[in-house]
Scaffold this active site. Structure first.
Site, PDB file in Angstrom:
ATOM      1  N   GLU A  47       0.732  -1.107   0.082  1.00 42.56           N
ATOM      2  CA  GLU A  47       0.152  -0.032   0.230  1.00 42.56           C
ATOM      3  C   GLU A  47       0.950   1.351   0.105  1.00 42.56           C
ATOM      4  O   GLU A  47       1.904   1.338   0.592  1.00 42.56           O
ATOM      5  CB  GLU A  47      -0.725  -0.123   1.276  1.00 42.56           C
ATOM      6  CG  GLU A  47      -1.721   1.177   1.497  1.00 42.56           C
ATOM      7  CD  GLU A  47      -2.308   1.211   3.201  1.00 42.56           C
ATOM      8  OE1 GLU A  47      -1.615   1.109   3.997  1.00 42.56           O
ATOM      9  OE2 GLU A  47      -3.391   1.495   3.202  1.00 42.56           O
ATOM     10  N   LYS A 127      -9.569   2.173  -1.482  1.00 43.33           N
ATOM     11  CA  LYS A 127      -9.865   1.724  -0.262  1.00 43.33           C
ATOM     12  C   LYS A 127     -10.998   2.292   0.712  1.00 43.33           C
ATOM     13  O   LYS A 127     -11.481   3.208   0.778  1.00 43.33           O
ATOM     14  CB  LYS A 127      -8.702   2.209   0.727  1.00 43.33           C
ATOM     15  CG  LYS A 127      -8.473   1.558   2.106  1.00 43.33           C
ATOM     16  CD  LYS A 127      -7.183   1.868   2.612  1.00 43.33           C
ATOM     17  CE  LYS A 127      -7.051   1.336   4.264  1.00 43.33           C
ATOM     18  NZ  LYS A 127      -5.657   1.662   4.642  1.00 43.33           N
ATOM     19  N   CYS A 172      -4.756  -2.825   3.082  1.00 36.82           N
ATOM     20  CA  CYS A 172      -4.359  -2.817   4.424  1.00 36.82           C
ATOM     21  C   CYS A 172      -5.516  -2.957   5.523  1.00 36.82           C
ATOM     22  O   CYS A 172      -5.962  -4.157   5.684  1.00 36.82           O
ATOM     23  CB  CYS A 172      -3.813  -1.440   5.003  1.00 36.82           C
ATOM     24  SG  CYS A 172      -3.068  -1.511   6.538  1.00 36.82           S
TER      25      CYS A 172
HETATM   26  N1  CDT Z   1      -2.623   1.472   6.491  1.00 38.29           N
HETATM   27  C1  CDT Z   1      -3.608   0.838   7.432  1.00 38.29           C
HETATM   28  O1  CDT Z   1      -4.785   0.601   7.228  1.00 38.29           O
HETATM   29  N2  CDT Z   1      -3.082   0.637   8.749  1.00 38.29           N
HETATM   30  C2  CDT Z   1      -3.691   0.217   9.900  1.00 38.29           C
HETATM   31  C3  CDT Z   1      -3.231   0.545  11.194  1.00 38.29           C
HETATM   32  C4  CDT Z   1      -4.155   0.131  12.406  1.00 38.29           C
HETATM   33  S1  CDT Z   1      -5.474   1.359  12.397  1.00 38.29           S
HETATM   34  C5  CDT Z   1      -4.537   2.565  13.025  1.00 38.29           C
HETATM   35  C6  CDT Z   1      -4.105  -1.385   9.864  1.00 38.29           C
HETATM   36  O2  CDT Z   1      -5.071  -1.756   9.526  1.00 38.29           O
HETATM   37  O3  CDT Z   1      -2.974  -2.132   9.662  1.00 38.29           O
END
Ligand code: CDT
Length: 313
Positions: A47, A127, A172
């Site tokens: 990502e 997303k 993600c």
């Molecule tokens: N980039 C991304 O979506 N990261 C989130 C971080 C945790 S929530 C602040 C994830 O779900 O891995």
């Protein structure tokens, strides 16, 4: 019978705030060359693979913020990736920040694309599950401002017929939501690609920090098994601008088993020959949707956003 596709999961180590797109693209091209030697037909990158993970900063200057976004794809700096794909006959998945203009209004998305082995766009995903917060929260060690910087994706969860099978994408935080995988599974997804940037420290609940790698694999393995699909999860990893990002890039079989996994937190390639026909072991058996799903009893899933307790307001 086998429908094999050799897939490469190309983890990237940290990208600093001052690193150019060209340096990120050069690193990806190096991984593509390495992948070619191992017969890779489709390579998956993380990502926001072209820049540092900029939502960790509260950036008030819109010009500065927009500088992390791509206004066209390919563009001058990413064209070499597309050229390399053609040269090597290798498809790729790439995550990046996308800025478009519609009716004179700027729109920002956290986007991934799937490109075929001739460098042509197959499909795009924006997303949907944006994590983090909207306001600056200076008490945190770092911010997670995806809710501020991106709009919720407006393309749904599409799948694409490509590479001899049904391909799905997500990004993600999407992987933590069973709805994501189910939406893709209901469209017959046989291989789901997803890139991630996941901090090792979770400011709201730091006592869960030691579980971050576990949760990463837990949700992707569950998504693979419950939908009978291959899952390719690819991290941007390591210490990026003083923020530790987990690695754990892996390739997961439709049985939910991890069949290949990165061992470092840097640029690293893992490769696996995925037989798409193995999806039927699950899709035609334990999770034969047409036979066993009971959608009449799942209405709450689309009717409610939050928890609804019978009898309370
Ligand atoms: N980039 C991304 O979506 N990261 C989130 C971080 C945790 S929530 C602040 C994830 O779900 O891995």
């Amino acid at each position: 019978m086998a429908r094999n596709i050799v897939v490469g999961a190309a983890q990237l180590g940290p990208i600093s705030r001052l690193d150019s797109r060209t340096s990120a693209v050069d690193r990806m091209i190096k991984l593509m060359d390495e992948a070619k030697q191992q017969g890779v037909e489709l390579i998956v990158f993380p990502e926001l693979a072209l820049t540092t993970f900029f939502p960790r900063w509260f950036i008030e200057d819109q010009v500065e913020l927009d500088s992390f976004f791509e206004r066209e794809m390919p563009n001058l700096e990413t064209a070499p990736l597309f050229k390399k794909a053609t040269e090597l006959s290798m498809g790729f998945y790439l995550g990046f920040a996308e800025l478009i203009e519609e009716s004179g209004k700027k729109r920002h998305f956290n986007t991934s694309i799937l490109v075929d082995d001739k460098g042509s766009l197959i499909g795009k995903y924006r997303k949907i599950h944006l994590p983090g917060h909207f306001e600056n929260e200076p008490s945190r060690a770092f911010q997670h401002l995806e809710k501020r910087y991106f709009e919720t994706g407006n393309l749904g969860f599409p799948t694409f017929k490509a590479f001899g099978g049904q391909m799905g994408m997500c990004l993600c935080n999407d992987r933590r939501w069973p709805e994501t995988f189910r939406m893709l599974g209901l469209q017959g997804a046989e291989l789901v690609m997803l890139g991630y940037n996941t901090p090792a420290h979770y400011p709201p609940v730091p006592k869960h920090d030691h579980l971050n790698d576990f949760h990463n694999h837990l949700v992707m393995q569950a998504g693979a098994y419950q939908n009978g699909t291959w899952v390719i999860g690819v991290a941007k990893a390591g210490n990026e601008e003083n923020c530790d990002l987990i690695g754990g890039t892996c390739i997961i079989a439709p049985t939910g088993e991890i069949v290949a996994e990165c061992k470092t937190l840097g640029d690293e390639l893992i490769v696996y020959q995925c037989d798409l026909d193995r999806c039927t072991e699950i899709k035609n058996g334990i999770f034969d949707f047409a036979q066993h799903r009971e959608p009449e009893n799942y209405k709450l899933i689309t009717e409610t956003k939050g928890v609804k307790i019978e009898g309370s307001d």
